[in-house]
Design a protein around this motif. Sequence first.
Motif, PDB file in Angstrom:
ATOM      1  N   ASP A 191       0.844  -1.200   0.000  1.00 36.38           N
ATOM      2  CA  ASP A 191       0.000   0.000   0.000  1.00 36.38           C
ATOM      3  C   ASP A 191       0.877   1.247   0.000  1.00 36.38           C
ATOM      4  O   ASP A 191       0.771   2.107  -0.870  1.00 36.38           O
ATOM      5  CB  ASP A 191      -0.921   0.011   1.215  1.00 36.38           C
ATOM      6  CG  ASP A 191      -2.033  -1.021   1.095  1.00 36.38           C
ATOM      7  OD1 ASP A 191      -2.358  -1.407  -0.034  1.00 36.38           O
ATOM      8  OD2 ASP A 191      -2.572  -1.428   2.133  1.00 36.38           O
ATOM      9  N   THR A 192       1.721   1.373   1.018  1.00 40.09           N
ATOM     10  CA  THR A 192       2.657   2.486   1.107  1.00 40.09           C
ATOM     11  C   THR A 192       4.052   1.931   1.373  1.00 40.09           C
ATOM     12  O   THR A 192       4.200   0.859   1.973  1.00 40.09           O
ATOM     13  CB  THR A 192       2.276   3.461   2.230  1.00 40.09           C
ATOM     14  OG1 THR A 192       2.254   2.758   3.479  1.00 40.09           O
ATOM     15  CG2 THR A 192       0.913   4.084   1.967  1.00 40.09           C
ATOM     16  N   ASP A 202       8.650   3.109   1.288  1.00 39.66           N
ATOM     17  CA  ASP A 202       9.743   4.024   0.967  1.00 39.66           C
ATOM     18  C   ASP A 202      10.354   3.576  -0.350  1.00 39.66           C
ATOM     19  O   ASP A 202      10.488   2.375  -0.605  1.00 39.66           O
ATOM     20  CB  ASP A 202      10.800   4.009   2.072  1.00 39.66           C
ATOM     21  CG  ASP A 202      10.246   4.496   3.403  1.00 39.66           C
ATOM     22  OD1 ASP A 202       9.425   5.435   3.383  1.00 39.66           O
ATOM     23  OD2 ASP A 202      10.630   3.945   4.453  1.00 39.66           O
ATOM     24  N   THR A 248       6.204   8.328  -8.439  1.00 43.42           N
ATOM     25  CA  THR A 248       5.763   9.127  -7.292  1.00 43.42           C
ATOM     26  C   THR A 248       4.761  10.190  -7.718  1.00 43.42           C
ATOM     27  O   THR A 248       3.795  10.479  -7.004  1.00 43.42           O
ATOM     28  CB  THR A 248       6.970   9.780  -6.603  1.00 43.42           C
ATOM     29  OG1 THR A 248       7.914   8.759  -6.236  1.00 43.42           O
ATOM     30  CG2 THR A 248       6.559  10.545  -5.366  1.00 43.42           C
ATOM     31  N   HIS A 302       1.520   8.174  -8.377  1.00 42.90           N
ATOM     32  CA  HIS A 302       0.957   7.499  -7.208  1.00 42.90           C
ATOM     33  C   HIS A 302       1.441   8.176  -5.918  1.00 42.90           C
ATOM     34  O   HIS A 302       2.123   7.544  -5.103  1.00 42.90           O
ATOM     35  CB  HIS A 302       1.363   6.024  -7.191  1.00 42.90           C
ATOM     36  CG  HIS A 302       1.038   5.281  -8.452  1.00 42.90           C
ATOM     37  ND1 HIS A 302      -0.243   4.856  -8.751  1.00 42.90           N
ATOM     38  CD2 HIS A 302       1.825   4.891  -9.488  1.00 42.90           C
ATOM     39  CE1 HIS A 302      -0.229   4.225  -9.918  1.00 42.90           C
ATOM     40  NE2 HIS A 302       1.007   4.240 -10.381  1.00 42.90           N
ATOM     41  N   GLU A 310       0.090   8.870  -3.183  1.00 42.94           N
ATOM     42  CA  GLU A 310      -0.417   8.331  -1.917  1.00 42.94           C
ATOM     43  C   GLU A 310       0.354   7.100  -1.446  1.00 42.94           C
ATOM     44  O   GLU A 310       0.229   6.686  -0.300  1.00 42.94           O
ATOM     45  CB  GLU A 310      -1.907   7.976  -2.066  1.00 42.94           C
ATOM     46  CG  GLU A 310      -2.208   6.700  -2.828  1.00 42.94           C
ATOM     47  CD  GLU A 310      -1.978   6.784  -4.332  1.00 42.94           C
ATOM     48  OE1 GLU A 310      -1.986   5.723  -4.991  1.00 42.94           O
ATOM     49  OE2 GLU A 310      -1.794   7.901  -4.848  1.00 42.94           O
ATOM     50  N   ARG A 311       1.193   6.535  -2.319  1.00 38.94           N
ATOM     51  CA  ARG A 311       1.841   5.259  -1.982  1.00 38.94           C
ATOM     52  C   ARG A 311       3.288   5.433  -1.520  1.00 38.94           C
ATOM     53  O   ARG A 311       3.819   4.566  -0.839  1.00 38.94           O
ATOM     54  CB  ARG A 311       1.783   4.311  -3.181  1.00 38.94           C
ATOM     55  CG  ARG A 311       0.369   4.067  -3.662  1.00 38.94           C
ATOM     56  CD  ARG A 311       0.266   3.072  -4.770  1.00 38.94           C
ATOM     57  NE  ARG A 311       0.344   1.701  -4.266  1.00 38.94           N
ATOM     58  CZ  ARG A 311       0.035   0.636  -5.002  1.00 38.94           C
ATOM     59  NH1 ARG A 311      -0.348   0.793  -6.260  1.00 38.94           N
ATOM     60  NH2 ARG A 311       0.126  -0.569  -4.489  1.00 38.94           N
ATOM     61  N   SER A 323       5.975   6.945   0.771  1.00 39.49           N
ATOM     62  CA  SER A 323       6.108   7.653   2.051  1.00 39.49           C
ATOM     63  C   SER A 323       7.328   8.552   2.066  1.00 39.49           C
ATOM     64  O   SER A 323       7.280   9.690   2.528  1.00 39.49           O
ATOM     65  CB  SER A 323       6.209   6.644   3.203  1.00 39.49           C
ATOM     66  OG  SER A 323       5.078   5.812   3.257  1.00 39.49           O
ATOM     67  N   PRO A 356       0.678  10.823   8.179  1.00 38.85           N
ATOM     68  CA  PRO A 356      -0.147  10.000   7.285  1.00 38.85           C
ATOM     69  C   PRO A 356      -1.015  10.875   6.402  1.00 38.85           C
ATOM     70  O   PRO A 356      -1.523  11.902   6.818  1.00 38.85           O
ATOM     71  CB  PRO A 356      -0.991   9.161   8.252  1.00 38.85           C
ATOM     72  CG  PRO A 356      -1.030   9.966   9.515  1.00 38.85           C
ATOM     73  CD  PRO A 356       0.298  10.675   9.595  1.00 38.85           C
ATOM     74  N   ALA A 365      -4.350  12.531  -0.939  1.00 40.03           N
ATOM     75  CA  ALA A 365      -3.420  12.046  -1.941  1.00 40.03           C
ATOM     76  C   ALA A 365      -4.044  11.888  -3.303  1.00 40.03           C
ATOM     77  O   ALA A 365      -3.369  11.985  -4.321  1.00 40.03           O
ATOM     78  CB  ALA A 365      -2.841  10.691  -1.505  1.00 40.03           C
ATOM     79  N   SER A 383      -6.522   1.848   0.298  1.00 43.24           N
ATOM     80  CA  SER A 383      -5.667   2.492  -0.698  1.00 43.24           C
ATOM     81  C   SER A 383      -6.463   2.696  -1.985  1.00 43.24           C
ATOM     82  O   SER A 383      -7.494   2.036  -2.215  1.00 43.24           O
ATOM     83  CB  SER A 383      -4.443   1.622  -0.980  1.00 43.24           C
ATOM     84  OG  SER A 383      -4.814   0.467  -1.714  1.00 43.24           O
TER      85      SER A 383
END
Length: 371
Positions: A103-104, A106, A121, A124, A126-127, A129, A287, A293, A311
Amino acid sequence: MASQPPVPRQEIRFCRAPDGVRIAYAVHGSGPPLVVDSCWLSHLQYDWQSPVWRHYLDEWSRGHTVIRFDERGHGLSDRGVTDHGLGARLGDLEAVVDDAGLDTFDLLAMAQGGPVAITYTHRHPERVSRLVFYGSYSGQPDKDPGEAEMNDTLDRLIKVGWARPDSAFRRVFTSLMIPEATEEQHVWLDELQRVATDADTARASRRERLAADASALLAELDVPTLVLHSRGDRMNSFEEARGLAAGIGGARLVALESNNHIVLDTEPAWDVFRAELRAFLQEPVAPRTVQQADQSTSGPADRPTDLDALSPRELEILHHAARGQDNDEIAAALHLSTRTVERHLSNAYAKLDLHGKSARTAAVARLLTRA
């Protein structure tokens, strides 16, 4: 030569990109997910024997689940691929992330992975971090004629010498990447080039990487960003790092005092690299809700519900389920594997606290009630 330490357990999986190319990816370590957007040369198995790369694999997995992949035409991924453009490479990253059920996470962009990570990025937000660039760039357009001539020369070197048993031609690339390495490290990187891919793929993929450009998207990114780059990097100039850090709001640039594109574990710069990366990946991130997002998923007038915990991909799959499509049909419509669809649905049910055979019906009912 010293014996190699044992290889930690890694799981190798395969997924299909939107154009059908099979992409191999590996998972090792434990903790929050860290996705590594691969550099030019990799081999998921052979890398573990590396006196050049091994310390990165060990470091990344300290407190993280590492997901890394062989790019199309390289390593354990499908060979003989002709499309190495930015769009195809973006599809590979999307396929890996979806198949892994993330879902999320680095995202760490290595070297030529920069334009792909930037585009992902941006698409997406929201995914992702946190975003890290290492020895990377956003795009390489409008280079001076002298550099273009050098790239033409390197292209001819690949054509003539890549597949030769002796490493004389491949050593040119090795010397650019790790000029201050030992002979053992040079020999290993010489051999990695031959093992990782063939000459035709090396030439075609390199040409596409030189053409990739995502610099126009930098100003639109809103994600915590760290840029790490060797000051004396001969593969990608330090100026590329300055451009990345200047283009992304709030990004921080860390100069590594090294001439190696790949910082070695015997250099003081390695201690700086891992300290900066560890600290950055441990920083708290506020968050972001689905509404923040991705406004296309949930408009500002929507009232918060438990569906807000899902998500965008989970919501998208639920919408398809609400149309009466089974998992195989959803997978075909979204260019995912059935296993990936099942994983996203399971995650959605857990977030909605739904269990048993009626979970799908109940989830769809909540979605339709909200609509």
